[in-house]
Design an enzyme around this catalytic site. Structure first.
Site, PDB file in Angstrom:
ATOM      1  N   GLU A 111      38.598  40.468  30.503  1.00 33.27           N
ATOM      2  CA  GLU A 111      38.778  39.340  31.410  1.00 33.27           C
ATOM      3  C   GLU A 111      37.973  38.128  30.939  1.00 33.27           C
ATOM      4  O   GLU A 111      37.232  37.525  31.704  1.00 33.27           O
ATOM      5  CB  GLU A 111      38.310  39.753  32.809  1.00 33.27           C
ATOM      6  CG  GLU A 111      39.152  39.157  33.910  1.00 33.27           C
ATOM      7  CD  GLU A 111      39.006  39.923  35.224  1.00 33.27           C
ATOM      8  OE1 GLU A 111      37.913  40.395  35.518  1.00 33.27           O
ATOM      9  OE2 GLU A 111      40.003  40.030  35.946  1.00 33.27           O
ATOM     10  N   LYS A 167      39.611  49.004  34.433  1.00 33.24           N
ATOM     11  CA  LYS A 167      38.709  48.540  35.494  1.00 33.24           C
ATOM     12  C   LYS A 167      38.362  49.748  36.365  1.00 33.24           C
ATOM     13  O   LYS A 167      39.245  50.399  36.906  1.00 33.24           O
ATOM     14  CB  LYS A 167      39.378  47.467  36.353  1.00 33.24           C
ATOM     15  CG  LYS A 167      39.392  46.108  35.703  1.00 33.24           C
ATOM     16  CD  LYS A 167      39.721  45.040  36.739  1.00 33.24           C
ATOM     17  CE  LYS A 167      39.726  43.649  36.129  1.00 33.24           C
ATOM     18  NZ  LYS A 167      40.079  42.626  37.142  1.00 33.24           N
ATOM     19  N   LYS A 196      51.489  44.952  32.143  1.00 35.01           N
ATOM     20  CA  LYS A 196      50.039  45.109  32.287  1.00 35.01           C
ATOM     21  C   LYS A 196      49.398  45.408  30.930  1.00 35.01           C
ATOM     22  O   LYS A 196      48.337  44.861  30.589  1.00 35.01           O
ATOM     23  CB  LYS A 196      49.735  46.236  33.277  1.00 35.01           C
ATOM     24  CG  LYS A 196      48.257  46.516  33.500  1.00 35.01           C
ATOM     25  CD  LYS A 196      47.649  45.674  34.597  1.00 35.01           C
ATOM     26  CE  LYS A 196      46.146  45.856  34.726  1.00 35.01           C
ATOM     27  NZ  LYS A 196      45.730  46.575  35.929  1.00 35.01           N
ATOM     28  N   ASN A 249      46.034  37.893  38.685  1.00 32.23           N
ATOM     29  CA  ASN A 249      45.539  37.623  40.032  1.00 32.23           C
ATOM     30  C   ASN A 249      46.519  36.809  40.867  1.00 32.23           C
ATOM     31  O   ASN A 249      46.201  36.416  41.992  1.00 32.23           O
ATOM     32  CB  ASN A 249      44.194  36.882  39.968  1.00 32.23           C
ATOM     33  CG  ASN A 249      43.081  37.828  39.594  1.00 32.23           C
ATOM     34  OD1 ASN A 249      43.094  38.990  39.965  1.00 32.23           O
ATOM     35  ND2 ASN A 249      42.125  37.328  38.832  1.00 32.23           N
ATOM     36  N   ARG A 254      26.501  58.598  29.513  1.00 36.45           N
ATOM     37  CA  ARG A 254      26.838  57.296  28.903  1.00 36.45           C
ATOM     38  C   ARG A 254      28.292  57.204  28.445  1.00 36.45           C
ATOM     39  O   ARG A 254      28.621  56.463  27.516  1.00 36.45           O
ATOM     40  CB  ARG A 254      25.914  56.967  27.730  1.00 36.45           C
ATOM     41  CG  ARG A 254      24.468  56.829  28.146  1.00 36.45           C
ATOM     42  CD  ARG A 254      23.619  56.176  27.065  1.00 36.45           C
ATOM     43  NE  ARG A 254      22.225  56.413  27.360  1.00 36.45           N
ATOM     44  CZ  ARG A 254      21.513  57.423  26.847  1.00 36.45           C
ATOM     45  NH1 ARG A 254      22.075  58.248  25.982  1.00 36.45           N
ATOM     46  NH2 ARG A 254      20.260  57.579  27.183  1.00 36.45           N
ATOM     47  N   HIS A 288      46.731  37.216  44.531  1.00 36.50           N
ATOM     48  CA  HIS A 288      45.562  38.000  44.922  1.00 36.50           C
ATOM     49  C   HIS A 288      44.458  37.179  45.569  1.00 36.50           C
ATOM     50  O   HIS A 288      43.657  37.709  46.332  1.00 36.50           O
ATOM     51  CB  HIS A 288      44.986  38.754  43.715  1.00 36.50           C
ATOM     52  CG  HIS A 288      45.811  39.960  43.343  1.00 36.50           C
ATOM     53  ND1 HIS A 288      47.141  39.855  42.983  1.00 36.50           N
ATOM     54  CD2 HIS A 288      45.514  41.282  43.298  1.00 36.50           C
ATOM     55  CE1 HIS A 288      47.604  41.072  42.710  1.00 36.50           C
ATOM     56  NE2 HIS A 288      46.644  41.952  42.897  1.00 36.50           N
ATOM     57  N   GLU A 301      53.145  44.460  43.621  1.00 40.35           N
ATOM     58  CA  GLU A 301      52.636  44.245  42.261  1.00 40.35           C
ATOM     59  C   GLU A 301      53.781  44.188  41.248  1.00 40.35           C
ATOM     60  O   GLU A 301      53.737  43.444  40.271  1.00 40.35           O
ATOM     61  CB  GLU A 301      51.634  45.338  41.861  1.00 40.35           C
ATOM     62  CG  GLU A 301      50.402  45.444  42.756  1.00 40.35           C
ATOM     63  CD  GLU A 301      49.357  44.346  42.534  1.00 40.35           C
ATOM     64  OE1 GLU A 301      49.506  43.539  41.582  1.00 40.35           O
ATOM     65  OE2 GLU A 301      48.398  44.271  43.330  1.00 40.35           O
ATOM     66  N   ARG A 337      43.977  37.545  31.464  1.00 41.73           N
ATOM     67  CA  ARG A 337      43.993  38.628  32.449  1.00 41.73           C
ATOM     68  C   ARG A 337      43.987  38.061  33.868  1.00 41.73           C
ATOM     69  O   ARG A 337      44.460  38.716  34.799  1.00 41.73           O
ATOM     70  CB  ARG A 337      42.800  39.575  32.213  1.00 41.73           C
ATOM     71  CG  ARG A 337      42.940  40.894  32.931  1.00 41.73           C
ATOM     72  CD  ARG A 337      42.121  42.019  32.318  1.00 41.73           C
ATOM     73  NE  ARG A 337      42.211  43.206  33.162  1.00 41.73           N
ATOM     74  CZ  ARG A 337      41.842  44.429  32.811  1.00 41.73           C
ATOM     75  NH1 ARG A 337      41.357  44.635  31.609  1.00 41.73           N
ATOM     76  NH2 ARG A 337      41.956  45.437  33.642  1.00 41.73           N
ATOM     77  N   HIS A 372      46.465  46.447  50.601  1.00 43.15           N
ATOM     78  CA  HIS A 372      46.328  45.519  49.474  1.00 43.15           C
ATOM     79  C   HIS A 372      47.671  44.915  49.054  1.00 43.15           C
ATOM     80  O   HIS A 372      47.802  43.693  48.906  1.00 43.15           O
ATOM     81  CB  HIS A 372      45.662  46.257  48.305  1.00 43.15           C
ATOM     82  CG  HIS A 372      45.515  45.420  47.076  1.00 43.15           C
ATOM     83  ND1 HIS A 372      44.646  44.349  47.001  1.00 43.15           N
ATOM     84  CD2 HIS A 372      46.139  45.473  45.872  1.00 43.15           C
ATOM     85  CE1 HIS A 372      44.738  43.794  45.795  1.00 43.15           C
ATOM     86  NE2 HIS A 372      45.631  44.450  45.101  1.00 43.15           N
ATOM     87  N   HIS A 379      43.382  38.661  48.852  1.00 40.45           N
ATOM     88  CA  HIS A 379      42.056  39.223  49.135  1.00 40.45           C
ATOM     89  C   HIS A 379      41.450  38.616  50.399  1.00 40.45           C
ATOM     90  O   HIS A 379      40.821  39.312  51.194  1.00 40.45           O
ATOM     91  CB  HIS A 379      41.095  38.969  47.960  1.00 40.45           C
ATOM     92  CG  HIS A 379      41.333  39.875  46.798  1.00 40.45           C
ATOM     93  ND1 HIS A 379      41.097  39.478  45.493  1.00 40.45           N
ATOM     94  CD2 HIS A 379      41.783  41.146  46.734  1.00 40.45           C
ATOM     95  CE1 HIS A 379      41.400  40.485  44.680  1.00 40.45           C
ATOM     96  NE2 HIS A 379      41.810  41.497  45.410  1.00 40.45           N
TER      97      HIS A 379
END
Lengths: 377, 377
Positions: free
Chosen positions: B238, B143, B228, B247, B121, B250, B185, B243, B267, B254
Site C-alpha cells: 500500500e 493484510k 485483486k 478503497n 517470527r 470504503h 466488493e 492499492r 461491511h 467505513h
C-alpha cells in the site's frame, strides 16, 4: 563518526556510531524524512538517565514527541506491554509515517520493534541501544518480539529499523555485569568471523569495563556492528543458514539459562559458558586445536566472564532442554563449532548417535561435566 | 480449475478456484512442500460444516493435523483470540516450517494470518475462504490483523499466504445476507477496473444468491480474484497509491459502519452505500456521467443491496468519522471516485474547502442527505 550500512533488498539502513550521537538523534531522524510524530519507548531507569536528552534532540528537530514508559525487566517482555504501547500510539494519533524510538537495551528494543511491526501493519522504528549487548547485537537485524509464558521470543516478527543510533557515552552508566554480558557477543564475532577483532581483544591487557579505553571501545562497537550487518545483509530472514552462525555459543547457552530459570546467569554469561563448551566439543571432534580453544577461553576470562557452569546445575536437564530447542527438528539439530579463530563449521547434533563426527548427548555431557565448578564436583 | 498468480518479489502464490477444491486441500499443500505439521483454525459453524473434510484431505496427504476453534464473530477479532492460537501452536509443537490453515471468512482469515505472521517470527498460512467476501477480497493480499478496543484493524501485519484455496461449493451454506455483502466488493472491481465484469453483472437478470448459476459464479470469483491479484502484485504494501483504489466505496462505507456501531449494516452493505455516495459525488464534481452512476446503482440494487442510508443515521457523525480516518493525514485525505465504468480518479478530500474540484464536507452532506430513506426525511 562511523556509519555502517545494513544492505537489504527493500530497506537498507545505517548504524551510526559516534560519541554525542544521542544529541544528534533528531537530525538523524530528520534526514530520513520520517513523519511528524515520534514516540520514545523506554523503561524508568534508562528514561531517567537519557530520556530528556533524547526527547529534546527530537523536539529540536521539530518532531512532535511523546513517550511510553514500560516496566523494567525481562518478565515484562509480554503482549501486555505491547498493548500499553498500542494504547499510547492511539492516544497520540500515530500514523503510518510515524516512528517509535526504542531507547534502552534488548528488552525495550525487541518490544518496541514488535509494536512498530504490528501497529497499522507496520510503522517506523529507530533503535537507540543503551546497553553493550543491544549495541553490538539485538538492535541490528530486525528480530523483534515478546515472550510467551512458556517460551522466550516465541511471538515476534522480522521488522528492520530505519536507523540505529549508537552513542558509546551512555555505556558509562551501564552496570558492570551488563557490560560483561555484551562482551560475550563481541568475543563471539571474533571467533566466528573476525580474526582481527579477536587479535585486538587478545592484545588488550584487560577487557573489563573500567579498563577499556575509548579507542578500543570504538573498535569493539564498529567491528561487532559490521559483523552483524554483513550476516543480516546476506540472510535477513534466517533462511540460508548463514545467520545461524550467530548462534555460536547460544545453543548450550540457552539451555543453561533455561535450566537455571533465567535467574542465575544472564544471557551473555550463558553464551560465554556456551562458547567454552562448544570450543571443547570442537576440540573433541578434532575440528579445532586445543591451543586455539585455550586462547578463546583466555579472552573470555579477561572480560571477567566465568568459564564454569553454575554450581548445582542439572546436566540431564540441559540435555533435555537442548532436544526441545525450537531449532531442533524431528529430533535433529545443528551446532555451530569453531574450526579456527574466525572460522566455523556447522555440525549435526544427533542426540543418540555414536558416530564420531556428530555432536551427541554423551559427548555434551562429558564436556559439561569437566566444566562443573570445583566445589560442585 | 482456475489458477491465478499473485506475483510478488519474494513470495508469489497461487489462488486456486475449483469445485471440489476442499477435497484437494492436502494435495495443494503437499505440492508446496510445506512442513509436516498443519493446524486448521476455524469457528464452530464453519468447522461443523467443513472441518472434517478439510482435516481428512490434509491427513490423506500425510500431514500431521490439529485444529483450533475460535468463537465466532467480529467481537472476538482480538489479541486474546490470537493468544489462543499461540497456545495451541505451542501445544502441538508447530515449527517454522509448519502451516496454519484459515478455514472461514474474513475474521478467521485475518486472525489466522496475523498469528502466522507473528508465531516464531513467521510461519506459513494457507487461506481457505468460506464466504464470498473472503474469496474475492480478504483472503488475497496479505493484510492480517485484529481490532484494538478503540478501532478496527489497528493491530496487524502484512503476511502473504502461501496459497489460497477456493471451493465455490461451500457458498451453498452461506447466509444470503453474507453473500450480498460479498457482491458489493465484486461490483466494486467492475467499477474500478474491469468493465467486462461489470457488463456481465449488468446482463444478468438477477444477482441474488439463489439466482446466480455456476458459470456466472465462476466468472465472478475468477475476475474478482484476478483484479485483486493485479493490484496486490503492483503495490504489495500500500505504498504507491494503486492499492488505495480498492478503497472505492470504503471511505464513506467505513464511516457508516462506525456511525451505526457495526450492528445495523455489515461491511459489504456499507460499501455498497458508500459506492452509491461516491458515485453521486463524482457526478456532482462532473467526473462521471449521471447515466453511468445510474447503471452502477442498478447493479447494486440487482444484488439486493440497499441504496439508502440506514434510517436515523447522524450525518454529522459520518463527517466527523471521515476526518478521523487513519488514512486522513493532517486533516487531508483522498477519495477514489469513478470517472467511467472501469476507471477511477483520486480526488483530494479537504473538509472545509470551497474549491469546486475537491471533496468537501458540505458536498458529502448534500449527497448523503439525498440518500436518507424516505421515512426518515
Amino acid at each position: 563518526m562511523e556509519s555502517i550500512e545494513v544492505a537489504l533488498a527493500e530497506h537498507s539502513y545505517q548504524i551510526s556510531i559516534a560519541t554525542g550521537n544521542l544529541e544528534r538523534l533528531g537530525e538523524h531522524c530528520r534526514a530520513l524524512k520520517l513523519g511528524q510524530k515520534v514516540m520514545v519507548v523506554s523503561n524508568p531507569t534508562v528514561f531517567g538517565l537519557y530520556g530528556e536528552r533524547a526527547m529534546a534532540a527530537l523536539k529540536q528537530a521539530n518532531f512532535e514527541v511523546s513517550h511510553c514508559i514500560l516496566p523494567e525487566g525481562e518478565q515484562y517482555k509480554t503482549l501486555a506491554s505491547i498493548e500499553q504501547i498500542y494504547d499510547l500510539a492511539l492516544e497520540h494519533g500515530l500514523e503510518r509515517s510515524s516512528t517509535l524510538v526504542a531507547l534502552g537495551g534488548g528488552v525495550i528494543g525487541d518490544m518496541t520493534g514488535f509494536a512498530a511491526a504490528t501497529w497499522l501493519r507496520g510503522i517506523n522504528v529507530v533503535q537507540v541501544p543503551t546497553t553493550l549487548l543491544a549495541m553490538v547485537d539485538s538492535s541490528i537485524g530486525g528480530k523483534t518480539g515478546v515472550n510467551h509464558p512458556k517460551g522466550k521470543n516465541l511471538i515476534g516478527a522480522f521488522h528492520q529499523p530505519r536507523l540505529v543510533v549508537t552513542d558509546p557515552q551512555v555505556l558509562a552508566t551501564l552496570p558492570e555485569r551488563e557490560f560483561r554480558a555484551g562482551m560475550a557477543e563481541v568475543i563471539k564475532y571474533g571467533i566466528i568471523g573476525d580474526r582481527e577483532l579477536f587479535d585486538r581483544l587478545e592484545r588488550a591487557t584487560s577487557l573489563r569495563q573500567q579498563d577499556i579505553d575509548p579507542e578500543l571501545l570504538s573498535t569493539i562497537l564498529t567491528s561487532s556492528a559490521t559483523a552483524k550487518a554483513i550476516v543480516v545483509s546476506k540472510d535477513e530472514h534466517e533462511q540460508t543458514g548463514l545467520r545461524a552462525t550467530l548462534n555460536y555459543g547460544h545453543t548450550i547457552g540457552h539451555a543453561i539459562e533455561s535450566a537455571t530459570k533465567y535467574v542465575v546467569v544472564n544471557h551473555g554469561e550463558a553464551v560465554a559458558i556456551g562458547m567454552v563448551a562448544a570450543g571443547r566439543i570442537a576440540v573433541a571432534l578434532k575440528l579445532w586445536t586445543a591451543a586455539e580453544a585455550q586462547r578463546q577461553d583466555a579472552v573470555i576470562d579477561k572480560a571477567n566472564l566465568t568459564l564454569d557452569l553454575p554450581s548445582n546445575i542439572d546436566l540431564d536437564q540441559i540435555v533435555t532442554t537442548l532436544k526441545s530447542d525450537k531449532k531442533v527438528k524431528a529430533g535433529k539439530g545443528v551446532f555451530i563449532l569453531p574450526s579456527g579463530i574466525g572460522d566455523t563449521q556447522t555440525i549435526a547434533y544427533e542426540p543418540t548417535s555414536t558416530a564420531v563426527n556428530v555432536v551427541s548427548d554423551p559427548l555434551i555431557k562429558q564436556v559439561l561435566t569437566a566444566m562443573l565448578p570445583i566445589a560442585a564436583t
